[in-house]
Design a protein around this motif. Structure first.
Motif, PDB file in Angstrom:
ATOM      1  N   ARG A 176      -7.537  -4.701  -4.097  1.00  0.00           N
ATOM      2  CA  ARG A 176      -7.206  -5.043  -2.711  1.00  0.00           C
ATOM      3  C   ARG A 176      -5.864  -5.784  -2.642  1.00  0.00           C
ATOM      4  NH1 ARG A 176     -10.642  -8.528  -0.490  1.00  0.00           N
ATOM      5  NH2 ARG A 176     -11.877  -9.030  -2.325  1.00  0.00           N
ATOM      6  N   GLU A 177      -5.583  -6.607  -3.636  1.00  0.00           N
ATOM      7  CA  GLU A 177      -4.288  -7.290  -3.677  1.00  0.00           C
ATOM      8  C   GLU A 177      -3.157  -6.284  -3.901  1.00  0.00           C
ATOM      9  OE1 GLU A 177      -4.921 -10.025  -6.833  1.00  0.00           O
ATOM     10  OE2 GLU A 177      -5.828 -11.571  -5.555  1.00  0.00           O
ATOM     11  N   ALA A 180      -2.672  -4.301  -0.642  1.00  0.00           N
ATOM     12  CA  ALA A 180      -2.009  -5.079   0.407  1.00  0.00           C
ATOM     13  C   ALA A 180      -0.507  -5.141   0.163  1.00  0.00           C
ATOM     14  CB  ALA A 180      -2.601  -6.487   0.470  1.00  0.00           C
ATOM     15  N   ASN A 181      -0.109  -5.303  -1.078  1.00  0.00           N
ATOM     16  CA  ASN A 181       1.320  -5.346  -1.414  1.00  0.00           C
ATOM     17  C   ASN A 181       1.969  -3.980  -1.212  1.00  0.00           C
ATOM     18  OD1 ASN A 181       3.720  -6.681  -2.751  1.00  0.00           O
ATOM     19  ND2 ASN A 181       3.330  -5.029  -4.216  1.00  0.00           N
ATOM     20  N   ALA A 184       2.255  -3.085   2.578  1.00  0.00           N
ATOM     21  CA  ALA A 184       3.275  -3.882   3.267  1.00  0.00           C
ATOM     22  C   ALA A 184       4.679  -3.354   2.987  1.00  0.00           C
ATOM     23  CB  ALA A 184       3.165  -5.344   2.842  1.00  0.00           C
ATOM     24  N   CYS A 191      -1.000  -7.054   6.580  1.00  0.00           N
ATOM     25  CA  CYS A 191      -2.344  -7.385   6.127  1.00  0.00           C
ATOM     26  C   CYS A 191      -2.303  -8.311   4.923  1.00  0.00           C
ATOM     27  CB  CYS A 191      -3.128  -6.124   5.776  1.00  0.00           C
ATOM     28  SG  CYS A 191      -2.587  -5.270   4.282  1.00  0.00           S
ATOM     29  N   ALA A 192      -3.412  -9.047   4.748  1.00  0.00           N
ATOM     30  CA  ALA A 192      -3.683  -9.820   3.549  1.00  0.00           C
ATOM     31  C   ALA A 192      -4.786  -9.117   2.780  1.00  0.00           C
ATOM     32  CB  ALA A 192      -4.118 -11.235   3.940  1.00  0.00           C
ATOM     33  N   PRO A 193      -4.959  -9.425   1.486  1.00  0.00           N
ATOM     34  CA  PRO A 193      -6.030  -8.773   0.717  1.00  0.00           C
ATOM     35  C   PRO A 193      -7.405  -8.918   1.350  1.00  0.00           C
ATOM     36  CG  PRO A 193      -4.547  -9.942  -0.757  1.00  0.00           C
ATOM     37  CD  PRO A 193      -4.128 -10.299   0.637  1.00  0.00           C
ATOM     38  N   GLN A 195      -8.198  -8.570   4.317  1.00  0.00           N
ATOM     39  CA  GLN A 195      -8.387  -7.584   5.380  1.00  0.00           C
ATOM     40  C   GLN A 195      -8.617  -6.175   4.841  1.00  0.00           C
ATOM     41  OE1 GLN A 195      -4.686  -9.461   7.515  1.00  0.00           O
ATOM     42  NE2 GLN A 195      -5.632  -8.019   8.928  1.00  0.00           N
ATOM     43  N   VAL A 196      -8.488  -6.006   3.533  1.00  0.00           N
ATOM     44  CA  VAL A 196      -8.625  -4.688   2.912  1.00  0.00           C
ATOM     45  C   VAL A 196     -10.048  -4.502   2.408  1.00  0.00           C
ATOM     46  CG1 VAL A 196      -7.786  -3.146   1.106  1.00  0.00           C
ATOM     47  CG2 VAL A 196      -6.191  -4.726   2.236  1.00  0.00           C
ATOM     48  N   TYR A 345      -9.538   3.283   1.716  1.00  0.00           N
ATOM     49  CA  TYR A 345      -9.459   1.875   2.094  1.00  0.00           C
ATOM     50  C   TYR A 345      -9.329   1.737   3.603  1.00  0.00           C
ATOM     51  CZ  TYR A 345      -4.578   3.332   1.642  1.00  0.00           C
ATOM     52  OH  TYR A 345      -3.392   4.027   1.724  1.00  0.00           O
ATOM     53  N   VAL A 347      -8.042  -1.254   6.551  1.00  0.00           N
ATOM     54  CA  VAL A 347      -7.425  -2.532   6.873  1.00  0.00           C
ATOM     55  C   VAL A 347      -7.901  -2.902   8.266  1.00  0.00           C
ATOM     56  CG1 VAL A 347      -5.276  -3.790   7.246  1.00  0.00           C
ATOM     57  CG2 VAL A 347      -5.409  -2.068   5.427  1.00  0.00           C
TER      58      VAL A 347
END
Length: 489
Positions: A176-177, A180-181, A184, A191-193, A195-196, A345, A347
Motif C-alpha cells: 500500500r505504501e 501510494a507513492n 501520486a 492519497c496516503a497508504p 486510503q489504499v 486496489y 483509493v
C-alpha cells in the motif's frame, strides 16, 4: 475365484499391491460380478500360496475404497455399485414440467440477478490457443516469469512465516505504501497508504463501492457503450441504471443531468473509455466532479489501463483534480501483468476508510499475502516501471501492426484506425452490417472479435468489432487479420 487372479512373483511390485490390482480388475471387467462372495482370507491365501496378512491388506484396501462390502456373519462380497460407476458422468434428466413451472425460490435480489442479461453476452467459444483478438489480455508472452519466480522464491525464503501470518484486510502495508507513492507520481492521485485497500480486481472494487454507497432503487450513471459487468454489478445491487451516451469527450455529463440529476453514483473510465478508448475532456471532468459535490453523489473512477498511452504522458487521474474529490479510485494489475494475479486496489476518501475495510472483511477477509509481498518487491526494486516501459513499446508496435495489416487486408470490410491509449482498437463495419453476425463469422473462422453492440444498452448505432492486440504476437496478428478477411469478405 483364484483362477481369475494372476500374480507375478518376479515383479517388483509388492504381492499385496498385485493382489489388490488383480481383484479390482476382475471386478471392474465383470469377471467377479456384483454380489459375488469372496473366499475367506485364509482360504484365498492357501490357494495362492500367500501369507494371510497379504490377503487381508488387499481386502482392507478394497473395502475402504468401496469395491467390497462386509456382511456380518456372512462374509465379504463384491459391491453392488463399483466406484467407477458412481463417479462416472451421467446424463442429467430432462427437467420435468413441474420443475419448469415451479423454479427454485429466490430472494428479490436473486430474482433480479437471474432476470438480468448475461454479464458477458459477447463471449465467443473459439477453439485453439489463439490470442487474436482477445480483449483485456496483456502480453503473456512478455510476462517476466523467470524474474517473478526468483522474487517469489526469495520472498518465501526470507519471510515465509510473516507472509503466512499476514492478516490485515486492508492489504500488505509495504504494498500500500509503494502504491501510494506510485499513484501520486504517475497518476496524480492524492492519497496516503491508509486510503489504499488491496482487492481482488476491479470487479470486487466496484462491488464493495456499490455495497457501501448505494441503496436498492438508487440511480447510477453508466457509460453507453460501457463494460457489461459494470451493469451486472449495479443490477444485482438493485440500482436503477441510467445509460449515458459517450462521445469524443467521454461521458456526456449534460445529458446525464437531463436524464437523472438525482443519481447517487457515476461509474466512468475517464482516461481510456471502455470500449471506445476516448479520453474525457477536462471540461467534462470538472462538470462531473461539480455534480458529485453539488448533489452529494459519488464517482467511481475505473483506471483500468491508463498506463498504456503512446503519445505523451498518461493523463492525470480524475481523483486528483481537486482536493477532497468525491471519487472512489480503482486500478488493477490484471491488465499490466496478468489477470490470474487477481490483485487490484481502491483509493477511498479518509471518511470512508473504516466502512470500506469492514465491507472488505465481510467479502473475503483479504487478498493472497504471498502475491502481495512479491508484487511489493517487484515494484520497489524498479522492475514494475521497467516492465511498463517495455510494454508501452511492445503494445505500440503491436497496435501499429494491426492497423497496417487491417489497412492492407480489410479495406472496405473493417475500418481500423490507431489510438493513443489502451490495449484494443475499435474496427468499424460498413453501415448497415450487423456486428453480432460479423462476430459470429469471425468466431467460426477462429478469431475473437467482439461486437460493439454487446457493450451498448441501446441497440442503435453503427456496428463495430472490438479487437484486442496487446496479447497478440506478430505472426498471430497477421493470421488473425487474414481470417477476419475470410469471415467478413
Amino acid at each position: 475365484m483364484a483362477s481369475a487372479l494372476v500374480l507375478d512373483a518376479s515383479s517388483g511390485a509388492p504381492l499385496h499391491e498385485q493382489l489388490y490390482q488383480a481383484l479390482r480388475t476382475a471386478m471392474v471387467t465383470g469377471r467377479l460380478p456384483a454380489g459375488t462372495r469372496l473366499l475367506a482370507t485364509r482360504a484365498l491365501a492357501e490357494q495362492l500360496d500367500l501369507s494371510r496378512n497379504t490377503v487381508m491388506t488387499a481386502y482392507t484396501r478394497l473395502l475402504a475404497e468401496g469395491y467390497l462390502v462386509g456382511r456380518h456373519g456372512s462374509g465379504t462380497y463384491v459391491a453392488d455399485e463399483l466406484p467407477e460407476r458412481a463417479l462416472s458422468a451421467r446424463r442429467a434428466p430432462a427437467p420435468s414440467a413441474a420443475r419448469r413451472a415451479n423454479p427454485p425460490s429466490l430472494s428479490k435480489r436473486g430474482a433480479v440477478l437471474a432476470a438480468a442479461p448475461p454479464l458477458f453476452p459477447f463471449e465467443q467459444d473459439v477453439s485453439g490457443s489463439t490470442m487474436a483478438f482477445r480483449l483485456g489480455m496483456p502480453a503473456l508472452d512478455a510476462f517476466p516469469h523467470e524474474l517473478w519466480g526468483r522474487l517469489h522464491h526469495e520472498r518465501w525464503r526470507r519471510s515465509w512465516r510473516d507472509t503466512l501470518s499476514h492478516r490485515d484486510p486492508r492489504g500488505f502495508r509495504p504494498l500500500r505504501e509503494a502504491l501510494a507513492n506510485y499513484l501520486a507520481t504517475s497518476r496524480g492521485v492524492r492519497c496516503a497508504p491508509e486510503q489504499v485497500l488491496i482487492v481482488n480486481g476491479t470487479q470486487q472494487a466496484l462491488s464493495l463501492t456499490v455495497q457501501v454507497l448505494l441503496d436498492p432503487g438508487d440511480a447510477a450513471w453508466v457509460e453507453d457503450p460501457g463494460y457489461p459487468p459494470v451493469r451486472g454489478t449495479l443490477i444485482a445491487a438493485g440500482a436503477a441504471l441510467v445509460p449515458v451516451p459517450v462521445d469524443a469527450e467521454g461521458l456526456d455529463v449534460e445529458a446525464a443531468n437531463r436524464l437523472r440529476p438525482d443519481a447517487r453514483l457515476a461509474v466512468v473510465t475517464p482516461s481510456s473509455q471502455h470500449p471506445l478508448g476516448v479520453h474525457m475532456s477536462l471540461r467534462r471532468r470538472r462538470a462531473l466532479l461539480e455534480w458529485a459535490e453539488r448533489t452529494n453523489a459519488w464517482v467511481f473512477e475505473d483506471d483500468y489501463d491508463s498506463e498504456f498511452r503512446y503519445a505523451g504522458r498518461p493523463f492525470a487521474a480524475l481523483q486528483g483534480l481537486t482536493p477532497d474529490a468525491r471519487v472512489i479510485y480503482s486500478g488493477t494489475f490484471g491488465k499490466v501483468l496478468s489477470p490470474s494475479l487477481r490483485l487490484g486496489y481502491l483509493v477511498v476518501p479518509e471518511a470512508l476508510i473504516d466502512v470500506f475495510v469492514k465491507a472488505r472483511m465481510l467479502a473475503d477477509l483479504r487478498s493472497p499475502s504471498l502475491e502481495q509481498a512479491v508484487l511489493t518487491d517487484f515494484i520497489n526494486q524498479g522492475h514494475f516501471s521497467r516492465h511498463l516501459r517495455r510494454m508501452r513499446v511492445l503494445y505500440a508496435e503491436r497496435q501499429a501492426l494491426l492497423v497496417e495489416e487491417a489497412r492492407r487486408e480489410l479495406r472496405g470490410l473493417l475500418e481500423v484506425g490507431p489510438a493513443e491509449t489502451g490495449m484494443h482498437l475499435v474496427g468499424w463495419l460498413p453501415p448497415g452490417m450487423d456486428d453480432r453476425t460479423a462476430a459470429a463469422r469471425a468466431a467460426a473462422a477462429g478469431v475473437v472479435a467482439l461486437p460493439l453492440s454487446a457493450f451498448r444498452s441501446q441497440t442503435s448505432g453503427r456496428g463495430a468489432l472490438v479487437l484486442g492486440y496487446a496479447a497478440v504476437p506478430e505472426p498471430e496478428c497477421s493470421e488473425g487479420v487474414r481470417r477476419l478477411r475470410q469471415a467478413l469478405g
